[in-house]
Scaffold this motif. Structure first.
Motif, PDB file in Angstrom:
ATOM      1  N   ASP A  58      -2.713   1.500   0.879  1.00 53.48           N
ATOM      2  CA  ASP A  58      -1.946   0.654   0.030  1.00 53.48           C
ATOM      3  C   ASP A  58      -0.566   1.107   0.373  1.00 53.48           C
ATOM      4  O   ASP A  58       0.317   0.097   0.612  1.00 53.48           O
ATOM      5  CB  ASP A  58      -2.351   0.574  -1.376  1.00 53.48           C
ATOM      6  CG  ASP A  58      -3.507   0.018  -1.558  1.00 53.48           C
ATOM      7  OD1 ASP A  58      -4.250  -0.585  -0.760  1.00 53.48           O
ATOM      8  OD2 ASP A  58      -4.022   0.610  -2.760  1.00 53.48           O
ATOM      9  N   TRP A  59      -0.206   2.340   0.307  1.00 52.73           N
ATOM     10  CA  TRP A  59       1.002   2.628   0.684  1.00 52.73           C
ATOM     11  C   TRP A  59       1.806   2.341   2.050  1.00 52.73           C
ATOM     12  O   TRP A  59       2.898   1.922   2.120  1.00 52.73           O
ATOM     13  CB  TRP A  59       1.624   4.142   0.132  1.00 52.73           C
ATOM     14  CG  TRP A  59       2.911   4.579   0.265  1.00 52.73           C
ATOM     15  CD1 TRP A  59       3.577   5.279   1.431  1.00 52.73           C
ATOM     16  CD2 TRP A  59       4.020   3.951  -0.275  1.00 52.73           C
ATOM     17  NE1 TRP A  59       4.852   5.331   1.077  1.00 52.73           N
ATOM     18  CE2 TRP A  59       5.252   4.565  -0.074  1.00 52.73           C
ATOM     19  CE3 TRP A  59       4.148   3.213  -1.622  1.00 52.73           C
ATOM     20  CZ2 TRP A  59       6.530   4.523  -0.702  1.00 52.73           C
ATOM     21  CZ3 TRP A  59       5.407   3.125  -2.281  1.00 52.73           C
ATOM     22  CH2 TRP A  59       6.411   3.748  -1.758  1.00 52.73           C
ATOM     23  N   SER A  61       0.685   0.166   4.108  1.00 48.29           N
ATOM     24  CA  SER A  61       1.099  -1.381   4.303  1.00 48.29           C
ATOM     25  C   SER A  61       2.211  -1.733   3.913  1.00 48.29           C
ATOM     26  O   SER A  61       2.792  -2.870   4.335  1.00 48.29           O
ATOM     27  CB  SER A  61      -0.229  -1.967   3.768  1.00 48.29           C
ATOM     28  OG  SER A  61      -0.130  -2.125   2.413  1.00 48.29           O
ATOM     29  N   LYS A  62       2.913  -0.900   3.024  1.00 51.36           N
ATOM     30  CA  LYS A  62       4.354  -1.490   2.637  1.00 51.36           C
ATOM     31  C   LYS A  62       5.415  -1.114   3.342  1.00 51.36           C
ATOM     32  O   LYS A  62       6.322  -1.666   3.496  1.00 51.36           O
ATOM     33  CB  LYS A  62       4.786  -0.991   1.185  1.00 51.36           C
ATOM     34  CG  LYS A  62       3.657  -1.246   0.096  1.00 51.36           C
ATOM     35  CD  LYS A  62       3.987  -0.497  -1.254  1.00 51.36           C
ATOM     36  CE  LYS A  62       3.026  -0.869  -2.383  1.00 51.36           C
ATOM     37  NZ  LYS A  62       2.286  -1.773  -2.403  1.00 51.36           N
ATOM     38  N   ASN A  68       5.274   8.183  -1.323  1.00 51.43           N
ATOM     39  CA  ASN A  68       4.693   7.340  -2.433  1.00 51.43           C
ATOM     40  C   ASN A  68       4.881   8.051  -3.862  1.00 51.43           C
ATOM     41  O   ASN A  68       4.313   9.001  -4.084  1.00 51.43           O
ATOM     42  CB  ASN A  68       3.285   7.202  -2.148  1.00 51.43           C
ATOM     43  CG  ASN A  68       2.811   5.987  -3.221  1.00 51.43           C
ATOM     44  OD1 ASN A  68       3.336   5.765  -4.290  1.00 51.43           O
ATOM     45  ND2 ASN A  68       1.472   5.634  -3.057  1.00 51.43           N
ATOM     46  N   CYS A 143       3.853  -0.763  11.732  1.00 52.04           N
ATOM     47  CA  CYS A 143       5.065  -1.383  10.822  1.00 52.04           C
ATOM     48  C   CYS A 143       6.065  -1.724  11.789  1.00 52.04           C
ATOM     49  O   CYS A 143       5.996  -1.249  13.166  1.00 52.04           O
ATOM     50  CB  CYS A 143       5.679  -0.302   9.883  1.00 52.04           C
ATOM     51  SG  CYS A 143       4.669   0.181   8.477  1.00 52.04           S
TER      52      CYS A 143
END
Length: 191
Positions: A58-59, A61-62, A68, A143
């Motif tokens: 989840d982190w 993907s940001k 985090n 990313c």
């Protein structure tokens, strides 16, 4: 159609550490823990934790290339190592390459004071060799600028504390642990 394809590609990248790379990250971490110098008397063998991997996924993907701040909760301090792997030609670095890069911070660690050399970070090394850590979960995400790698550890390490007891491997394993190739492996209880 193009947006759907991009969404699918992102989901494929997020899932990387949930299958084949999960074992690669786990083996790389345990190899570093097993072969540290001086050897550790109380080093626990890491096991994969999908919950930690989900937090990492989840982190990652940001694409915010920093730690985090929300990875821990009231009941568990979670440590974290991060790395942005720049894109290059050919195959990218392996899990062992990434873990070895973090472990390479050993040269900046003073085992007498349990601190990093003044002005230099070495907390990624101390997190990998934190003896009380038992669980690992990692993820990778493509990313802008590269692939963001996040590994979470539970329980996490603490700054300026001795990460492990030096000595003969497994000589200080707790009673509910057995020695497994130089690491203290938790004995699973049968109900």
């Amino acid at each position: 159609m193009r947006a759907v394809l991009l969404i699918c590609l992102c989901q494929v990248m997020i899932a990387i550490a949930e299958d084949g790379n999960a074992n690669a990250y786990l083996e790389a971490h345990n190899e570093v823990r097993r072969t540290i110098t001086p050897s550790a008397a109380n080093m626990k063998k890491l096991v994969w934790d999908q919950g930690l991997a989900d937090i990492a996924r989840d982190w990652a993907s940001k694409c915010v290339i920093e730690n985090n701040p929300h990875r821990s909760n009231e009941s568990m301090h979670v440590g974290e190592n991060i790395l942005l792997v720049r894109e290059g030609r050919g195959a990218g670095p392996t899990a062992m390459d990434i873990v070895s890069k973090w472990a390479g911070q050993l040269v900046y660690y003073d085992p007498v004071t349990f601190q990093c050399l003044k002005g230099i970070q070495c907390w990624m090394y101390t997190q990998i060799v934190w003896a009380e850590t038992e669980k690992l979960g990692c993820a990778e995400h493509r990313c802008p600028g590269g692939t963001f790698v996040v590994c979470n550890y539970a329980p996490g390490s603490h700054i300026n504390m001795q990460p492990y007891i030096p000595g003969t491997p497994c000589s200080h394993c707790a009673h509910e642990y057995t020695c497994d190739n130089g690491l203290c492996k938790k004995i699973l209880s049968v109900p």
